[in-house]
Design a protein around this motif. Structure first.
Motif, PDB file in Angstrom:
ATOM      1  N   UNK A   1     -44.915 -90.230   0.964  1.00  0.00           N
ATOM      2  CA  UNK A   1     -44.983 -91.271  -0.056  1.00  0.00           C
ATOM      3  C   UNK A   1     -46.091 -92.271   0.273  1.00  0.00           C
ATOM      4  N   UNK A   2     -46.245 -92.574   1.565  1.00  0.00           N
ATOM      5  CA  UNK A   2     -47.335 -93.458   1.978  1.00  0.00           C
ATOM      6  C   UNK A   2     -48.683 -92.780   1.742  1.00  0.00           C
ATOM      7  N   UNK A   3     -48.757 -91.469   2.015  1.00  0.00           N
ATOM      8  CA  UNK A   3     -50.007 -90.738   1.796  1.00  0.00           C
ATOM      9  C   UNK A   3     -50.364 -90.695   0.316  1.00  0.00           C
ATOM     10  N   UNK A   4     -49.370 -90.576  -0.544  1.00  0.00           N
ATOM     11  CA  UNK A   4     -49.605 -90.564  -1.989  1.00  0.00           C
ATOM     12  C   UNK A   4     -50.259 -91.863  -2.439  1.00  0.00           C
ATOM     13  N   UNK A   5     -49.847 -92.974  -1.819  1.00  0.00           N
ATOM     14  CA  UNK A   5     -50.411 -94.283  -2.159  1.00  0.00           C
ATOM     15  C   UNK A   5     -51.663 -94.606  -1.349  1.00  0.00           C
ATOM     16  N   UNK A   6     -52.110 -93.615  -0.580  1.00  0.00           N
ATOM     17  CA  UNK A   6     -53.303 -93.778   0.264  1.00  0.00           C
ATOM     18  C   UNK A   6     -53.144 -94.929   1.248  1.00  0.00           C
ATOM     19  N   UNK A   7     -51.948 -95.017   1.810  1.00  0.00           N
ATOM     20  CA  UNK A   7     -51.659 -96.039   2.814  1.00  0.00           C
ATOM     21  C   UNK A   7     -51.163 -95.409   4.123  1.00  0.00           C
ATOM     22  N   UNK A   8     -51.397 -94.137   4.298  1.00  0.00           N
ATOM     23  CA  UNK A   8     -50.868 -93.385   5.437  1.00  0.00           C
ATOM     24  C   UNK A   8     -51.622 -93.723   6.718  1.00  0.00           C
ATOM     25  N   UNK A   9     -50.880 -93.896   7.813  1.00  0.00           N
ATOM     26  CA  UNK A   9     -51.463 -94.106   9.135  1.00  0.00           C
ATOM     27  C   UNK A   9     -50.786 -93.140  10.107  1.00  0.00           C
ATOM     28  N   UNK A  10     -51.600 -92.389  10.845  1.00  0.00           N
ATOM     29  CA  UNK A  10     -51.074 -91.308  11.671  1.00  0.00           C
ATOM     30  C   UNK A  10     -50.154 -91.781  12.798  1.00  0.00           C
ATOM     31  N   UNK A  11     -50.580 -92.722  13.605  1.00  0.00           N
ATOM     32  CA  UNK A  11     -49.768 -93.122  14.759  1.00  0.00           C
ATOM     33  C   UNK A  11     -48.411 -93.683  14.339  1.00  0.00           C
ATOM     34  N   UNK A  12     -48.350 -94.616  13.379  1.00  0.00           N
ATOM     35  CA  UNK A  12     -47.034 -95.069  12.933  1.00  0.00           C
ATOM     36  C   UNK A  12     -46.159 -93.924  12.403  1.00  0.00           C
ATOM     37  N   UNK A  13     -46.765 -92.972  11.701  1.00  0.00           N
ATOM     38  CA  UNK A  13     -45.976 -91.847  11.183  1.00  0.00           C
ATOM     39  C   UNK A  13     -45.385 -91.005  12.316  1.00  0.00           C
ATOM     40  N   UNK A  14     -46.201 -90.666  13.298  1.00  0.00           N
ATOM     41  CA  UNK A  14     -45.719 -89.851  14.419  1.00  0.00           C
ATOM     42  C   UNK A  14     -44.576 -90.565  15.141  1.00  0.00           C
ATOM     43  N   UNK A  15     -44.716 -91.873  15.317  1.00  0.00           N
ATOM     44  CA  UNK A  15     -43.668 -92.631  16.006  1.00  0.00           C
ATOM     45  C   UNK A  15     -42.407 -92.749  15.157  1.00  0.00           C
TER      46      UNK A  15
ATOM     47  N   UNK B   1     -47.573 -81.746  -2.400  1.00  0.00           N
ATOM     48  CA  UNK B   1     -48.495 -81.480  -3.508  1.00  0.00           C
ATOM     49  C   UNK B   1     -48.812 -82.779  -4.254  1.00  0.00           C
ATOM     50  N   UNK B   2     -47.794 -83.642  -4.397  1.00  0.00           N
ATOM     51  CA  UNK B   2     -48.013 -84.926  -5.043  1.00  0.00           C
ATOM     52  C   UNK B   2     -48.983 -85.808  -4.296  1.00  0.00           C
ATOM     53  N   UNK B   3     -48.973 -85.707  -2.952  1.00  0.00           N
ATOM     54  CA  UNK B   3     -49.911 -86.497  -2.148  1.00  0.00           C
ATOM     55  C   UNK B   3     -51.339 -85.972  -2.307  1.00  0.00           C
ATOM     56  N   UNK B   4     -51.477 -84.669  -2.555  1.00  0.00           N
ATOM     57  CA  UNK B   4     -52.814 -84.091  -2.764  1.00  0.00           C
ATOM     58  C   UNK B   4     -53.346 -84.420  -4.159  1.00  0.00           C
ATOM     59  N   UNK B   5     -52.436 -84.454  -5.137  1.00  0.00           N
ATOM     60  CA  UNK B   5     -52.820 -84.755  -6.511  1.00  0.00           C
ATOM     61  C   UNK B   5     -52.022 -85.970  -7.033  1.00  0.00           C
ATOM     62  N   UNK B   6     -52.297 -87.150  -6.484  1.00  0.00           N
ATOM     63  CA  UNK B   6     -51.498 -88.339  -6.832  1.00  0.00           C
ATOM     64  C   UNK B   6     -51.670 -88.793  -8.279  1.00  0.00           C
ATOM     65  N   UNK B   7     -52.756 -88.362  -8.909  1.00  0.00           N
ATOM     66  CA  UNK B   7     -52.998 -88.801 -10.283  1.00  0.00           C
ATOM     67  C   UNK B   7     -52.132 -88.080 -11.292  1.00  0.00           C
ATOM     68  N   UNK B   8     -51.476 -86.982 -10.882  1.00  0.00           N
ATOM     69  CA  UNK B   8     -50.632 -86.206 -11.802  1.00  0.00           C
ATOM     70  C   UNK B   8     -49.257 -86.862 -11.891  1.00  0.00           C
ATOM     71  N   UNK B   9     -49.003 -87.548 -12.992  1.00  0.00           N
ATOM     72  CA  UNK B   9     -47.733 -88.218 -13.218  1.00  0.00           C
ATOM     73  C   UNK B   9     -47.312 -88.022 -14.663  1.00  0.00           C
TER      74      UNK B   9
END
Length: 363
Positions: free
Chosen positions: A80-94, A353-361
């Motif tokens: 969901x964070x990746x869909x909004x282009x707010x994804x951060x790897x280290x926080x996600x892994x933790x 798939x939604x994170x790859x194509x976030x504009x599809x709504x």
């Protein structure tokens, strides 16, 4: 011949002793023995674990097969964070690591306090369907305590990182999670004794893990993330309510006021069935409102398992396990778990798939 057993009133009859249920595939040794702890149902006999290394035995003791639902929650928050282009790897892994670790802590503490309070007796459902780490002797108290200390230390370190990174909101999320973990089974009056354990499961694996996880990963709050957490939260709740329906008669004798004990068996089965249906209804509604990617509708592939779960929930449990059945005396729990696994991975796939194509709504 039907396997159902009912009283003249149509309610479930107390299961009678029958042939020993299938115990599942015994754990195998080797360098990848730990993988078996995350798949399927496994036997309850401690002797079948004696050849395994301490780490693998600890993973089995932590009921790692169920930890997948926490991994799914972490993935959903990250996607969901990746869909909004707010994804951060280290926080996600933790977040991923913390969720799995905390779930293991919850399972082990549940067994510890259940045994300490005298609930997990020899005739209890908990002692019959899989390994009990303390009562079986498969894991020594010292190994269990050491493992819990290590897991707790990892959890605290991750929480400290997020508090430093995200500030006061992360502190409150950590406190709420810690309080619910303690209150579920360690508190003098545990939530599961007050008919609140099932609701707590919904809150933890839904809004707290997914909505809260989104925040600590992205650094922003998202109402959509909280809304999208509802279907997965309902799924986890269905698993727990199903399990408590399976244990209702035993819990009644132990003065455990779980939700099925309060509602009654038939009403609790209906409640679980409504939760399963609501998983699909809420997802479809979020898609129709344009709040969730339409690719989340991949969950319809899990429809056959949902229908099977609804059929099982509509009838009393059999008095004894069918031939070859693994996991007895869990009946409703297993069918809800199998459905939720499929639903969860399909939901995750739709979010990918939604994170790859976030504009599809839609909407």
């Amino acid at each position: 011949m039907s396997t159902e057993a009912t009283t003249p009133t149509g309610t479930a009859r107390t299961p009678e002793p029958g042939p020993a249920p299938a115990a599942g595939t015994p754990p195998r040794g080797g360098p990848f023995a730990f993988v078996g702890a995350f798949t399927g149902f496994y036997p309850a006999q401690a002797s079948e674990f004696s050849h395994l290394d301490p780490v693998t035995r600890f993973l089995y003791a932590a009921r790692s097969v169920i930890l997948v639902i926490s991994a799914q929650s972490a993935l959903m928050a990250g996607l969901l964070a990746a869909t909004d282009r707010r994804f951060e790897w280290l926080p996600f892994v933790l977040v991923f690591l913390a969720y799995v670790v905390l779930h293991a802590v919850s399972n082990l503490s549940n067994d510890y306090f259940g045994y300490r309070r005298g609930h997990d007796t020899d005739d209890s459902p908990r002692r019959r369907y899989t390994l009990h780490p303390v009562a079986s002797g498969a894991v020594t108290p010292r190994l269990l305590a050491t493992g819990l200390v290590v897991l707790a230390a990892v959890s605290v370190a991750i929480a400290a990182y997020f508090i430093a990174l995200r500030g006061l909101p992360a502190l409150w999320l950590a406190l709420v999670g810690g309080i619910l973990l303690y209150a579920y089974d360690a508190a003098p009056r545990a939530l599961k004794e007050l008919s609140l354990g099932e609701l707590a499961a919904f809150v933890v694996w839904g809004p707290l893990m997914i909505g809260g996880g989104y925040y600590v990963i992205a650094g922003h709050w998202s109402g959509v993330a909280f809304a999208a957490s509802v279907p997965p939260g309902l799924g986890v709740m269905s698993i727990l309510v199903g399990k408590h329906v399976d244990q209702r008669e035993f819990d009644t004798g132990q003065h455990q006021r779980t939700l099925p004990v309060v509602l009654g068996e038939r009403a609790a089965r209906t409640f679980t069935a409504v939760s399963v249906v609501a998983m699909y209804v809420v997802t479809a509604l979020l898609v129709a409102l344009g709040d969730l990617t339409p690719f989340a509708l991949l969950i319809v592939v899990a429809g056959p398992r949902a229908l099977h779960a609804l059929r099982v929930l509509s009838r009393p449990a059999p008095a004894s396990p069918p031939a070859g059945y693994v996991g007895w005396p869990l009946w409703y729990h297993r069918v809800c778990l199998v459905h939720n696994r499929a639903f969860g991975w399909l939901y995750v796939a739709g979010l990918v798939v939604g994170a790859v194509f976030p504009e599809v709504l839609i909407g």
